[in-house]
Scaffold this active site. Structure first.
Site, PDB file in Angstrom:
ATOM      1  N   ARG A 138       0.815  -1.242   0.000  1.00  0.00           N
ATOM      2  CA  ARG A 138       0.000   0.000   0.000  1.00  0.00           C
ATOM      3  C   ARG A 138       0.834   1.271   0.000  1.00  0.00           C
ATOM      4  NH1 ARG A 138      -2.985  -3.270   3.489  1.00  0.00           N
ATOM      5  NH2 ARG A 138      -4.728  -4.190   2.387  1.00  0.00           N
ATOM      6  N   LYS A 146       3.880  10.962 -12.160  1.00  0.00           N
ATOM      7  CA  LYS A 146       3.034  10.074 -12.971  1.00  0.00           C
ATOM      8  C   LYS A 146       3.734   8.723 -13.044  1.00  0.00           C
ATOM      9  CE  LYS A 146       0.484  13.142 -16.039  1.00  0.00           C
ATOM     10  NZ  LYS A 146       0.259  13.533 -17.442  1.00  0.00           N
ATOM     11  N   GLU A 178      11.332  16.925 -26.001  1.00  0.00           N
ATOM     12  CA  GLU A 178      10.612  17.373 -24.796  1.00  0.00           C
ATOM     13  C   GLU A 178      11.212  18.687 -24.278  1.00  0.00           C
ATOM     14  OE1 GLU A 178       7.891  16.012 -23.619  1.00  0.00           O
ATOM     15  OE2 GLU A 178       7.885  13.948 -24.349  1.00  0.00           O
ATOM     16  N   LYS A 187       8.807  22.219 -15.118  1.00  0.00           N
ATOM     17  CA  LYS A 187       7.950  21.075 -14.768  1.00  0.00           C
ATOM     18  C   LYS A 187       7.526  21.163 -13.305  1.00  0.00           C
ATOM     19  CE  LYS A 187       6.446  16.594 -15.344  1.00  0.00           C
ATOM     20  NZ  LYS A 187       6.468  15.341 -16.025  1.00  0.00           N
ATOM     21  N   GLU A 190      -3.317  17.158 -12.963  1.00  0.00           N
ATOM     22  CA  GLU A 190      -3.690  17.487 -14.342  1.00  0.00           C
ATOM     23  C   GLU A 190      -5.166  17.842 -14.494  1.00  0.00           C
ATOM     24  OE1 GLU A 190      -1.497  15.245 -17.343  1.00  0.00           O
ATOM     25  OE2 GLU A 190      -3.230  15.440 -18.662  1.00  0.00           O
ATOM     26  N   ARG A 215      -1.524  21.570 -15.892  1.00  0.00           N
ATOM     27  CA  ARG A 215      -0.576  20.507 -16.263  1.00  0.00           C
ATOM     28  C   ARG A 215      -0.814  19.996 -17.676  1.00  0.00           C
ATOM     29  NH1 ARG A 215       1.856  15.676 -12.395  1.00  0.00           N
ATOM     30  NH2 ARG A 215       3.152  14.754 -14.012  1.00  0.00           N
ATOM     31  N   ASN A 232       1.218  18.508 -22.370  1.00  0.00           N
ATOM     32  CA  ASN A 232       0.851  17.584 -23.454  1.00  0.00           C
ATOM     33  C   ASN A 232       1.002  18.224 -24.837  1.00  0.00           C
ATOM     34  OD1 ASN A 232       0.205  15.535 -21.637  1.00  0.00           O
ATOM     35  ND2 ASN A 232      -1.852  16.367 -21.327  1.00  0.00           N
ATOM     36  N   HIS A 262       1.698  16.219 -27.959  1.00  0.00           N
ATOM     37  CA  HIS A 262       1.473  14.810 -27.631  1.00  0.00           C
ATOM     38  C   HIS A 262       0.200  14.246 -28.250  1.00  0.00           C
ATOM     39  CE1 HIS A 262       4.721  15.582 -24.913  1.00  0.00           C
ATOM     40  NE2 HIS A 262       4.689  14.387 -24.397  1.00  0.00           N
ATOM     41  N   HIS A 310       1.297  11.229 -30.092  1.00  0.00           N
ATOM     42  CA  HIS A 310       0.972   9.864 -29.638  1.00  0.00           C
ATOM     43  C   HIS A 310       0.347   9.048 -30.760  1.00  0.00           C
ATOM     44  CE1 HIS A 310       0.850  10.406 -24.996  1.00  0.00           C
ATOM     45  NE2 HIS A 310       1.985   9.893 -25.402  1.00  0.00           N
ATOM     46  N   HIS A 341       9.088   8.058 -28.910  1.00  0.00           N
ATOM     47  CA  HIS A 341       8.230   9.084 -28.313  1.00  0.00           C
ATOM     48  C   HIS A 341       8.653  10.528 -28.623  1.00  0.00           C
ATOM     49  CE1 HIS A 341       5.433  10.719 -25.391  1.00  0.00           C
ATOM     50  NE2 HIS A 341       6.427  11.421 -24.875  1.00  0.00           N
TER      51      HIS A 341
HETATM   52  P1  NAD Z   1      13.544   3.807 -21.685  1.00  0.00           P
HETATM   53  O1  NAD Z   1      13.429   3.851 -20.227  1.00  0.00           O
HETATM   54  O2  NAD Z   1      13.064   2.585 -22.374  1.00  0.00           O
HETATM   55  O3  NAD Z   1      15.064   4.059 -22.105  1.00  0.00           O
HETATM   56  C1  NAD Z   1      15.411   4.035 -23.468  1.00  0.00           C
HETATM   57  C2  NAD Z   1      16.593   3.088 -23.733  1.00  0.00           C
HETATM   58  O4  NAD Z   1      17.781   3.708 -23.302  1.00  0.00           O
HETATM   59  C3  NAD Z   1      16.518   1.752 -23.002  1.00  0.00           C
HETATM   60  O5  NAD Z   1      16.903   0.749 -23.899  1.00  0.00           O
HETATM   61  C4  NAD Z   1      17.559   1.884 -21.887  1.00  0.00           C
HETATM   62  O6  NAD Z   1      18.150   0.651 -21.542  1.00  0.00           O
HETATM   63  C5  NAD Z   1      18.553   2.817 -22.500  1.00  0.00           C
HETATM   64  N1  NAD Z   1      19.284   3.676 -21.572  1.00  0.00           N
HETATM   65  C6  NAD Z   1      18.764   4.396 -20.556  1.00  0.00           C
HETATM   66  N2  NAD Z   1      19.695   5.179 -20.022  1.00  0.00           N
HETATM   67  C7  NAD Z   1      20.836   4.939 -20.695  1.00  0.00           C
HETATM   68  C8  NAD Z   1      22.150   5.466 -20.621  1.00  0.00           C
HETATM   69  N3  NAD Z   1      22.459   6.448 -19.765  1.00  0.00           N
HETATM   70  N4  NAD Z   1      23.078   4.969 -21.457  1.00  0.00           N
HETATM   71  C9  NAD Z   1      22.745   4.021 -22.367  1.00  0.00           C
HETATM   72  N5  NAD Z   1      21.534   3.500 -22.503  1.00  0.00           N
HETATM   73  C10 NAD Z   1      20.583   3.965 -21.681  1.00  0.00           C
HETATM   74  O7  NAD Z   1      12.792   5.036 -22.407  1.00  0.00           O
HETATM   75  P2  NAD Z   1      12.615   6.581 -22.082  1.00  0.00           P
HETATM   76  O8  NAD Z   1      12.575   7.251 -23.394  1.00  0.00           O
HETATM   77  O9  NAD Z   1      13.562   7.062 -21.043  1.00  0.00           O
HETATM   78  O10 NAD Z   1      11.178   6.621 -21.421  1.00  0.00           O
HETATM   79  C11 NAD Z   1      10.024   6.330 -22.161  1.00  0.00           C
HETATM   80  C12 NAD Z   1       8.930   5.998 -21.187  1.00  0.00           C
HETATM   81  O11 NAD Z   1       8.689   7.134 -20.358  1.00  0.00           O
HETATM   82  C13 NAD Z   1       7.602   5.673 -21.850  1.00  0.00           C
HETATM   83  O12 NAD Z   1       7.096   4.509 -21.250  1.00  0.00           O
HETATM   84  C14 NAD Z   1       6.714   6.862 -21.523  1.00  0.00           C
HETATM   85  O13 NAD Z   1       5.360   6.498 -21.403  1.00  0.00           O
HETATM   86  C15 NAD Z   1       7.294   7.304 -20.209  1.00  0.00           C
HETATM   87  N6  NAD Z   1       7.055   8.715 -19.884  1.00  0.00           N
HETATM   88  C16 NAD Z   1       6.566   8.993 -18.656  1.00  0.00           C
HETATM   89  C17 NAD Z   1       6.343  10.311 -18.283  1.00  0.00           C
HETATM   90  C18 NAD Z   1       5.874  10.614 -16.896  1.00  0.00           C
HETATM   91  O14 NAD Z   1       5.564  11.771 -16.620  1.00  0.00           O
HETATM   92  N7  NAD Z   1       5.836   9.639 -16.016  1.00  0.00           N
HETATM   93  C19 NAD Z   1       6.637  11.346 -19.174  1.00  0.00           C
HETATM   94  C20 NAD Z   1       7.144  11.032 -20.435  1.00  0.00           C
HETATM   95  C21 NAD Z   1       7.353   9.698 -20.775  1.00  0.00           C
HETATM   96  N1  GLY Z   2       4.725  14.209 -19.154  1.00  0.00           N
HETATM   97  C1  GLY Z   2       3.554  14.950 -18.882  1.00  0.00           C
HETATM   98  C2  GLY Z   2       3.274  15.132 -17.442  1.00  0.00           C
HETATM   99  O1  GLY Z   2       4.045  14.744 -16.592  1.00  0.00           O
HETATM  100  O2  GLY Z   2       2.252  15.653 -17.110  1.00  0.00           O
END
Ligand code: NAD
Ligand code: GLY
Length: 363
Positions: free
Chosen positions: A124, A146, A188, A230, A240, A244, A248, A251, A255, A267
């Site tokens: 929890r 998020k 971004e 942010k 949001e 917030r 987007n 996006h 998306h 992305h």
């Molecule tokens: P990811 O976490 O898959 O990383 C991308 C790739 O880079 C992976 O293969 C990883 O192993 C590699 N990697 C990471 N750091 C590295 C480094 N320093 N050196 C070498 N390789 C490295 O992808 P991402 O683009 O970081 O994140 C995408 C995800 O984030 C999506 O699932 C998306 O929905 C989410 N997201 C969330 C929010 C939020 O507010 N929570 C906002 C935007 C995106």
């Molecule tokens: N990435 C969009 C948000 O955090 O609201």
């Protein structure tokens, strides 16, 4: 923390610090030991990031007298699912992690979202800390709480708002990040300038070479700017309800493009295309000057990001994804449209004909 740039996400008793520095990874243990978060941690990381940075982080925790175990999972978006989530819950139970323990997300947005959701739900709710290693995670996903996983019906459809206790951003790790991931993060970064900060936009125009060359002081300044924006937005509207939603920008169509490409367009690149599309909608509606839209498209292009939807992508599929966009309310798709550089408005009054015109022009 010594030699780091620090800022705060202001959320009352859930406020937390963000530390930004070159090489901060080796200092995390010493800093965490001074905070009353947990005495034992599970570090969650994908296999690639664990191989690169797992030992530095684990050594730093051990040196500070913090007990820690490293748990890894296969890298990639496909891991952000309910099955892996359940497997990780079992793993945490098997190693005897209790409510006094914490999690550390070491990796990109996939690791951060998954670990945050585990932290929000395991027993929890237990505390967690973000150590983002992609540029996208450093400027966006590690801040703001998020968390979640994907289900076959869509990305991020199951999750929770759950804030970390601290975010440690080591800019040195960007040196090993694949170029395409780095550029995705820059999509971004440009977004922040367009939605909220014209001076930051000018900084991005001026520093193209230093940023693409990953010069530490400039990169740190850039990440600090993004996290400040942010943090301000999240502090004003954590869940949001209103403000917030400006995050987007790019996006909505982004998306849909990402999904219609079966995720072969990553992305941040899809967001770049989506930002240009939103600007074209804004120009067509008389909201934004053509000259401003041109400046944004030129900057996106200068950072090596795409501005056009590839001709081979099926427009009908893109429109299908737009209709089921998670951000739509009452079946009406919401668009974040710039009224200039540094300002946006949110509207659901964009006609299908206007969207068609933009989708077809882009091809
Ligand atoms: P990811 O976490 O898959 O990383 C991308 C790739 O880079 C992976 O293969 C990883 O192993 C590699 N990697 C990471 N750091 C590295 C480094 N320093 N050196 C070498 N390789 C490295 O992808 P991402 O683009 O970081 O994140 C995408 C995800 O984030 C999506 O699932 C998306 O929905 C989410 N997201 C969330 C929010 C939020 O507010 N929570 C906002 C935007 C995106
Ligand atoms: N990435 C969009 C948000 O955090 O609201």
């Amino acid at each position: 923390m010594k030699n780091s740039q620090t800022l705060q996400v202001g959320l009352g008793d859930r406020s937390y610090p963000i530390f930004i520095a070159d090489g901060v990874m080796a200092e995390i243990g010493a800093d965490l030991a001074t905070r009353d978060i947990a005495t034992r941690y599970a570090v969650i990381s994908d296999d690639q990031v664990a191989a690169l940075y797992g030992s530095t982080l684990m050594r730093s925790l051990e040196k500070a007298g913090l007990q820690a175990e490293l748990i890894t999972f296969p890298h990639g978006e496909a891991s952000k699912n309910l099955q892996l989530f359940a497997d990780l819950c079992s793993k945490l139970a098997q190693i005897g992690l209790d409510r006094k323990c914490g999690l550390i997300a070491l990796g990109g947005g996939v690791t951060g979202d998954l670990t945050g959701f585990l932290a929000a739900t395991y027993q929890r709710g237990i505390p967690f800390v973000q150590v983002p290693t992609t540029l996208l995670a450093q400027v966006d996903s590690s801040v703001g709480g998020k968390t979640g996983v994907d289900i076959p019906e869509g990305k991020n459809l199951v999750g929770a708002f759950y804030q970390p206790k601290a975010v440690y951003i080591d800019t040195a790790v960007l040196l090993t990040l694949p170029r395409t991931e780095l550029l995705g993060g820059l999509g971004e970064v440009i977004k922040y300038g367009v939605i909220r900060d014209p001076d930051f936009f000018v900084f991005l125009e001026r520093e193209i070479d230093t940023i693409l060359g990953l010069q530490p002081p400039v990169i740190q300044k850039m990440i600090h700017h993004c996290c400040r924006i942010k943090a301000e937005v999240v502090a004003a509207d954590e869940r949001e309800a209103d403000l917030r939603r400006i995050l987007n920008f790019g996006h909505t169509i982004g998306h849909a493009v990402e999904a219609a490409s079966d995720f072969s367009i990553i992305h941040g690149h899809a967001v770049a295309i989506g930002m240009v599309a939103a600007l074209r909608l804004a120009v067509a509606d008389g909201l934004c000057k053509k000259q401003d839209a041109g400046r944004v498209a030129a900057l996106i292009n200068a950072y090596g990001l795409p501005t056009e939807i590839p001709a081979e992508l099926d427009r009908i599929r893109i429109k299908g994804y737009l209709k089921i966009d998670k951000k739509s309310i009452g079946g009406r798709v919401a668009y974040v449209l710039p009224t200039g550089i540094g300002e946006v408005l949110i509207t659901d009054e964009v006609s299908e004909a206007q969207v068609d015109a933009v989708l077809n022009r882009l091809g």
